[in-house]
Structures are given as C-alpha cells and as structure tokens.
Write a protein that holds these residues in place. Structure first.
Motif, mmCIF file in Angstrom:
data_model
loop_
_atom_site.group_PDB
_atom_site.id
_atom_site.type_symbol
_atom_site.label_atom_id
_atom_site.label_comp_id
_atom_site.label_asym_id
_atom_site.label_seq_id
_atom_site.Cartn_x
_atom_site.Cartn_y
_atom_site.Cartn_z
ATOM 1 N N SER A 199 -5.366 6.798 -0.730
ATOM 2 C CA SER A 199 -4.905 5.803 -1.690
ATOM 3 C C SER A 199 -3.875 6.424 -2.634
ATOM 4 C CB SER A 199 -6.084 5.237 -2.468
ATOM 5 O OG SER A 199 -6.808 6.297 -3.034
ATOM 6 N N LEU A 200 -2.985 5.584 -3.114
ATOM 7 C CA LEU A 200 -1.918 6.052 -4.002
ATOM 8 C C LEU A 200 -2.087 5.420 -5.378
ATOM 9 C CD1 LEU A 200 1.133 5.725 -1.563
ATOM 10 C CD2 LEU A 200 -0.181 7.782 -2.088
ATOM 11 N N MET A 201 -1.784 6.209 -6.368
ATOM 12 C CA MET A 201 -1.909 5.720 -7.751
ATOM 13 C C MET A 201 -0.776 4.735 -8.046
ATOM 14 S SD MET A 201 -4.473 7.272 -9.221
ATOM 15 C CE MET A 201 -4.193 7.399 -10.994
ATOM 16 N N GLY A 202 -1.084 3.803 -8.915
ATOM 17 C CA GLY A 202 -0.054 2.912 -9.431
ATOM 18 C C GLY A 202 0.411 1.844 -8.459
ATOM 19 N N LYS A 203 -0.310 1.687 -7.385
ATOM 20 C CA LYS A 203 0.072 0.654 -6.417
ATOM 21 C C LYS A 203 -0.775 -0.596 -6.655
ATOM 22 C CE LYS A 203 3.061 2.996 -3.990
ATOM 23 N NZ LYS A 203 4.468 2.582 -3.884
ATOM 24 N N ASP A 228 -3.313 -3.785 -6.067
ATOM 25 C CA ASP A 228 -4.684 -3.806 -5.569
ATOM 26 C C ASP A 228 -4.748 -3.925 -4.053
ATOM 27 O OD1 ASP A 228 -7.154 -3.527 -6.510
ATOM 28 O OD2 ASP A 228 -7.603 -5.679 -6.646
ATOM 29 N N TRP A 229 -3.821 -4.729 -3.485
ATOM 30 C CA TRP A 229 -3.849 -4.982 -2.036
ATOM 31 C C TRP A 229 -3.322 -3.819 -1.210
ATOM 32 C CZ3 TRP A 229 1.115 -4.509 -0.543
ATOM 33 C CH2 TRP A 229 2.129 -4.884 -1.433
ATOM 34 N N PHE A 230 -2.684 -2.863 -1.875
ATOM 35 C CA PHE A 230 -2.155 -1.703 -1.149
ATOM 36 C C PHE A 230 -3.275 -0.690 -0.993
ATOM 37 C CE2 PHE A 230 0.026 2.175 -0.260
ATOM 38 C CZ PHE A 230 1.230 1.848 0.314
ATOM 39 N N LYS A 231 -3.868 -0.663 0.198
ATOM 40 C CA LYS A 231 -5.042 0.174 0.416
ATOM 41 C C LYS A 231 -4.683 1.658 0.386
ATOM 42 C CE LYS A 231 -9.437 0.332 1.830
ATOM 43 N NZ LYS A 231 -10.519 -0.298 1.083
ATOM 44 N N GLY A 232 -3.515 1.992 0.910
ATOM 45 C CA GLY A 232 -3.091 3.386 0.927
ATOM 46 C C GLY A 232 -2.260 3.707 2.138
ATOM 47 N N VAL A 233 -2.122 4.997 2.396
ATOM 48 C CA VAL A 233 -1.280 5.447 3.503
ATOM 49 C C VAL A 233 -2.154 6.142 4.541
ATOM 50 C CG1 VAL A 233 0.601 7.010 4.158
ATOM 51 C CG2 VAL A 233 0.766 5.677 2.049
ATOM 52 N N MET A 234 -1.961 5.760 5.795
ATOM 53 C CA MET A 234 -2.715 6.401 6.874
ATOM 54 C C MET A 234 -1.729 7.118 7.792
ATOM 55 S SD MET A 234 -5.302 4.613 9.614
ATOM 56 C CE MET A 234 -4.334 4.502 11.104
ATOM 57 N N LEU A 235 -2.071 8.333 8.154
ATOM 58 C CA LEU A 235 -1.204 9.075 9.071
ATOM 59 C C LEU A 235 -1.607 8.771 10.504
ATOM 60 C CD1 LEU A 235 -0.717 12.693 7.693
ATOM 61 C CD2 LEU A 235 1.055 11.012 8.174
ATOM 62 N N HIS A 236 -0.622 8.436 11.322
ATOM 63 C CA HIS A 236 -0.894 8.221 12.737
ATOM 64 C C HIS A 236 0.222 8.884 13.520
ATOM 65 C CE1 HIS A 236 -2.338 6.366 16.391
ATOM 66 N NE2 HIS A 236 -1.095 6.001 16.657
ATOM 67 N N ARG A 237 -0.113 9.902 14.273
ATOM 68 C CA ARG A 237 0.869 10.661 15.055
ATOM 69 C C ARG A 237 2.059 11.059 14.183
ATOM 70 N NH1 ARG A 237 2.510 8.024 20.414
ATOM 71 N NH2 ARG A 237 2.769 10.140 21.123
ATOM 72 N N GLU A 290 9.668 -5.775 -0.458
ATOM 73 C CA GLU A 290 10.218 -6.100 -1.767
ATOM 74 C C GLU A 290 9.687 -5.167 -2.844
ATOM 75 O OE1 GLU A 290 12.280 -8.362 -3.391
ATOM 76 O OE2 GLU A 290 13.166 -8.554 -1.404
ATOM 77 N N GLY A 291 8.503 -4.669 -2.623
ATOM 78 C CA GLY A 291 7.972 -3.702 -3.582
ATOM 79 C C GLY A 291 6.668 -4.121 -4.197
ATOM 80 N N ASP A 292 6.242 -3.293 -5.118
ATOM 81 C CA ASP A 292 4.906 -3.431 -5.662
ATOM 82 C C ASP A 292 4.713 -4.668 -6.527
ATOM 83 O OD1 ASP A 292 4.713 0.135 -6.231
ATOM 84 O OD2 ASP A 292 4.730 -1.063 -4.420
ATOM 85 N N ASN A 293 5.796 -5.170 -7.077
ATOM 86 C CA ASN A 293 5.621 -6.298 -7.993
ATOM 87 C C ASN A 293 5.409 -7.618 -7.258
ATOM 88 O OD1 ASN A 293 8.145 -6.321 -6.960
ATOM 89 N ND2 ASN A 293 9.155 -7.056 -8.818
ATOM 90 N N VAL A 294 5.570 -7.589 -5.953
ATOM 91 C CA VAL A 294 5.372 -8.834 -5.198
ATOM 92 C C VAL A 294 3.889 -9.103 -5.046
ATOM 93 C CG1 VAL A 294 5.717 -9.987 -3.000
ATOM 94 C CG2 VAL A 294 7.511 -8.589 -3.972
ATOM 95 N N GLN A 295 3.480 -10.247 -5.487
ATOM 96 C CA GLN A 295 2.082 -10.635 -5.358
ATOM 97 C C GLN A 295 1.965 -11.737 -4.315
ATOM 98 O OE1 GLN A 295 -0.508 -9.144 -6.923
ATOM 99 N NE2 GLN A 295 1.020 -7.704 -7.698
ATOM 100 N N PRO A 296 0.853 -11.773 -3.646
ATOM 101 C CA PRO A 296 0.714 -12.768 -2.595
ATOM 102 C C PRO A 296 0.764 -14.204 -3.075
ATOM 103 C CG PRO A 296 -1.360 -11.601 -2.952
ATOM 104 C CD PRO A 296 -0.312 -10.890 -3.725
ATOM 105 N N GLU A 297 0.414 -14.423 -4.277
ATOM 106 C CA GLU A 297 0.417 -15.817 -4.760
ATOM 107 C C GLU A 297 1.746 -16.140 -5.421
ATOM 108 O OE1 GLU A 297 -1.615 -18.361 -4.570
ATOM 109 O OE2 GLU A 297 -3.153 -17.353 -3.424
#
Lengths: 265, 260
Positions: free
Chosen positions: A151-155, A157-166, A258-265
C-alpha cells in the motif's frame, strides 16, 4: 471467373493469417542481444511489421476483420497488436486519450475499436461482495492471482496498492470501494476474499475480484446501454438478465489515469 | 513420447470425448497418459472433477512465465486413474489472445513445456478450443499427429474445410510436415445425411480419413455424468468399440512412421 476484388481480399486474409502464424512460431531475439542501430535483420523485421500494417489497413477497408494497432510516437519501435475476429465488422475506430503505461515511458496513442458496441461480444463476469461485474473480453488485459500488495501513503481509499508481477507494477484497485463506496462497511470489507486481479486492457490498472464466474456471449439487446455517463463514466451499461454492471474499460482507465483526486462518484 | 492434438475449429464435433476416450484406452493398455486441456471452457478438466478455478497452477501459467520441469510437474493433477494425469485449463486462458497478441515465439510455449516431460509419459493428448488462436496454434505446433474429429453432417464439412486451410497455411511455418487423421464422429446409421456426409468426407479427403466411424452413443454422455472414461464406464459399448479400433489404427500409423 473469380471476382478480382474478392480474390484480393482472400489473398490479404491469407497473408494476414500467414503473418500471424509466422509471428507466433518464430522466436523473438532476447532484448539484450538486439543491436542498438537498425541492423539489416531488425530492418527486415520492421519492414515485415510495416507490411502487416498495410495488409491490416487493406483488410479493414474490406471490412473483413477488426484490427487494433499501437504505434510509438517517436517511431523508434513499432508494436502491433492484431485482433482478428470473424465477428461482424466494426465501423469507425474511436481515438482514445493518450495513456502512459509501465511498459514504456513514452506516451502511446492507442486506437481502440469498441467492437462490443456493435453486434455480438463476449464478456467475462466476476463478483465482488456478491455483486456481479462484467468486462468485455476484448478489453481484458489478463488475470492474475492476488499476490503481495504494497500500500502507498496518501492515495485514495480505493487505491489498494501496487503489486509486482514479473517485474512490472500493477496498480491495484479495491473494486468494492470503487464501485460501491457507500456500502463498504467495516463488516463488508472484512468479509471480502479477493483472489484475482482483472487487468484493464493494456494499462497498469487491475480490479480486484473475489470469484471468476463465467464468460458469456452477449447480444446488444442483452445490455441496457447508458447514455448519461456523467455520474459513472466507467459504467457502459447493465447486463439485463443478471442486472450487473458492464464496465467501459477505456473510460475507467482514463478516470484512473486522471489521478488521485478522481472519485468514483 | 507421442503427442496427439485433437482439434477442429468447429465446436461440438467430439473433441473432448475423443480425447478422453483415447486417453482412457491408452491407459487401459498400460501407457502413461497426460491429457492437456487448452480450452478455456475447461470441459476436460471438469470431466475429471477438477474445479480449475481453485487451482494454483494451470496451463495458463506456462504462458505467463517461463516454467521449469518442476513447475510444470506441479501444475499436473492426478485423476482417479493411476495412468492418467491432466494439465488443467482455467478461464484465464480466454484472455491470452488479447494479452499476448501475436507475440513472437508464443506459439511454441506448449511444445517447449511438453518437451520437458519427455520420459514421464508415453502419450500426451491435447484437447483444443474450437477457435483458431494462440492456444490452438500452440497445440498444433506441439503435436506429432493431429486428430480432427468431424461430425458426419454437411455443416461440419464446411468447418473441416476451414480447419484444413489453417493447417495448410501453418504448414509453411513448420519444419516437419503435419500428419493428420480425420475421424468421422456422431455417425447415425439411421440417417441418410450421415451416410452421405461420410461418403463426401472420403471423396474429398481420401486416405487422411479413418475408414471407421464413431457412432452416436448415449454411453458417452452417461460416462461423463459418472466422471469416468468411457472404457471404464461401459467397456462393451459400441462407442468404446469404435474408439478401440481407431486407437489400433492410430498406433499402427505411428509404427509405420518409425519403420525404416
């Protein structure tokens, strides 16, 4: 006598098939071995790809197949993705916003044929907290098992985090928090058992899913298409018999980009 | 190790039934058999009671990462038959064409993976999806013989024509010539249409058509309900009898290939 136009279309179709099979059955050179300047072998490969592009263009004119292509802006490399289908021909390609992906720091101009807005299309259904969600198969970038997510700080709520894959980073979206933030009580969140990441097209974004349900071929009339997309631009429509959301993947990627300020609603 | 791929671009012609029936008969004869499910619908996997979405590893993983022999072996599932293992499919396979496109060399993934299993099995049978794409190309490229089941009806003949064109185009990319056997399936001796389609098959494709037929037999369906290979479910059924004859023919053809 054979109609010359038909003959030409058949020849182009055969050529396209030959190129497709040739690519699949020919080993790529490891990147480390590739020469930095345009050597004859590389030039030949580029020429071959360019030839494919011209064949693809011809096919499109003949309304035989649906083809999408991705080309880098600086012309240093050319990557072509061909999607050959036997389904009904699509009309005009839609120019999508310029997207940045983890695979290339250069901006890529992506042309996406929204073929699922015409004729039959396949969709894959998955569920999150009992809610079924559908993604057109043509917009699916892949499916991964959930692994360690940082998980990353300052993101948001819906941004769960970063997962590494290959060695590639996937931006993981907590689908429940994106789709139904108002219903995300602590109890519901605790009950979630995310198992899969549904990759959105060729982007770095992936939606978390609890279960994969099935893939189904849908007709246009099976979906209640939504024209007013102001509230939820990512919602293409509702699959009628299951009353579930059909995701407009390109719109969702654009929102996420668009970035972090975009909310789903 | 002999690799056979069961393929046809038309669905519902008996690909999975042929894979299971031939696999079961080979195992009955003491051969070690690996069945490979490359169809995202995973019918072959479900036949043996494998809930493929619950698996940690499947055919899909071979495409997304370079796999060692140990990793491939970990992907295999045992069945209730000691001589039959299965490399199961998952729904994720449906995304491969989209995610891989025509990426260089991606048509050889299965061939390389299967080669690593040399010595572990006597026969590998691959069940294909009814769509020409990266999965079917992989299965065709990996095989020593392509078994093409064709329903004995005229619509299916059209589908066969398409399949033959694909093999013809693909042949240009192969070092070894394709060997294939067309197998008339779902033959209903009571109907004239079946007989006419069978004759047409022989007329067009000559010696590449197996001279026998696989008849319609409800025991195939009942065997699948019982999750048993047909030769175990009802060894004396006419369907199993026909597949036994087919297997004898296929093995005799393989022996001819290695004879000086």
């Amino acid at each position: 006598m054979v109609d010359p136009k038909k003959h030409s279309a058949l020849a182009a179709s055969k050529k396209l098939m030959q190129n497709y099979l040739s690519e699949l059955l020919t080993e790529e050179q490891p990147v480390a071995d590739a020469p930095k300047s345009v050597e004859p072998a590389q030039k030949e490969k580029l020429d071959k790809l360019l030839q494919q592009a011209s064949v693809a263009h011809h096919i499109d004119e003949e309304k035989l197949d649906a083809i999408t292509s991705t080309k880098s802006e600086d012309g240093s490399a050319l990557k072509q993705i061909e999607q050959v289908t036997n389904e009904e021909p699509v009309k005009e390609p839609t120019i999508e916003p310029i997207l940045a992906t983890a695979k290339s720091s250069a901006e890529l101009k992506t042309e996406t044929l929204k073929s699922y807005r015409e004729g039959r299309f396949q969709a894959m259904f998955f569920d999150v907290a009992g809610l079924q969600i559908a993604v057109p198969l043509i917009s699916l970038g892949g499916i991964h098992n959930v692994d360690k997510i940082n998980s990353l700080m300052g993101k948001p709520d819906w941004f769960k985090g970063v997962m590494l894959h290959r060695e590639e980073k996937i931006n993981v979206v907590d689908t429940a928090k994106w789709v139904m933030p108002e219903k995300c009580s602590e109890q519901l969140l605790d009950s979630l058992n995310y198992q899969y990441i549904i990759m959105l097209n060729n982007s770095v974004w992936g939606l978390m899913a609890e279960n994969l349900i099935d893939t189904v071929t849908l007709e246009q009339e099976d979906v209640k298409w939504l024209s007013d997309t102001n509230k939820r631009p990512w919602l293409a429509g509702l699959v009628k018999d299951r009353m579930c959301a059909l995701v407009d993947v390109d719109a969702m990627i654009a929102m996420l980009n668009e970035g972090d300020n975009v909310q789903p609603e | 190790m002999i690799v056979w791929t069961i393929a046809n671009q038309k669905g519902g012609v008996g690909k999975t039934t042929s894979t299971i029936s031939l696999g079961g008969l080979l195992a009955d004869r003491g051969h070690r058999v690996l069945l490979v499910d490359t169809d995202p619908h995973a019918s072959l996997s479900y036949y043996f009671g494998i809930e493929s979405e619950d698996l940690e590893l499947s055919v899909y993983d071979l495409f997304v990462q370079v796999s060692t022999k140990e990793q491939i072996m970990q992907s295999l599932c045992p069945t209730q038959y000691k001589n039959i293992d299965i490399l199961p499919a998952t729904m994720g396979l449906a995304t491969l064409d989209r995610s891989l496109g025509a990426k260089g060399g991606m048509g050889l993934v299965l061939k390389k993976a299967i080669a690593q299993l040399e010595g572990e099995y006597d026969f590998v049978l691959m069940d294909c999806p009814p769509i020409l794409g990266v999965l079917m190309v992989n299965a065709l490229a990996a095989s020593h013989r392509i078994i093409v089941p064709v329903q004995t009806e005229f619509l299916a003949l059209k589908g066969l024509d398409r399949m033959m064109k694909t093999l013809d185009i693909m042949q240009g990319e192969q070092q070894e010539p394709f060997t294939y056997t067309i197998v008339p399936t779902m033959f209903d001796k009571r109907t004239k249409a079946s007989l006419l389609a069978y004759r047409k098959l022989q007329e067009i494709y000559g010696d590449t058509v197996w001279q026998g037929v696989i008849p319609i037999d409800t025991n195939f369906r009942n065997a699948s309900l019982a999750q048993k290979v047909p030769s175990d479910f009802m060894a004396s059924s006419r369907g199993v009898f026909a597949y036994r004859n087919l297997l004898d023919y296929l093995i005799s053809q393989e022996q001819k290939k290695v004879e000086p």
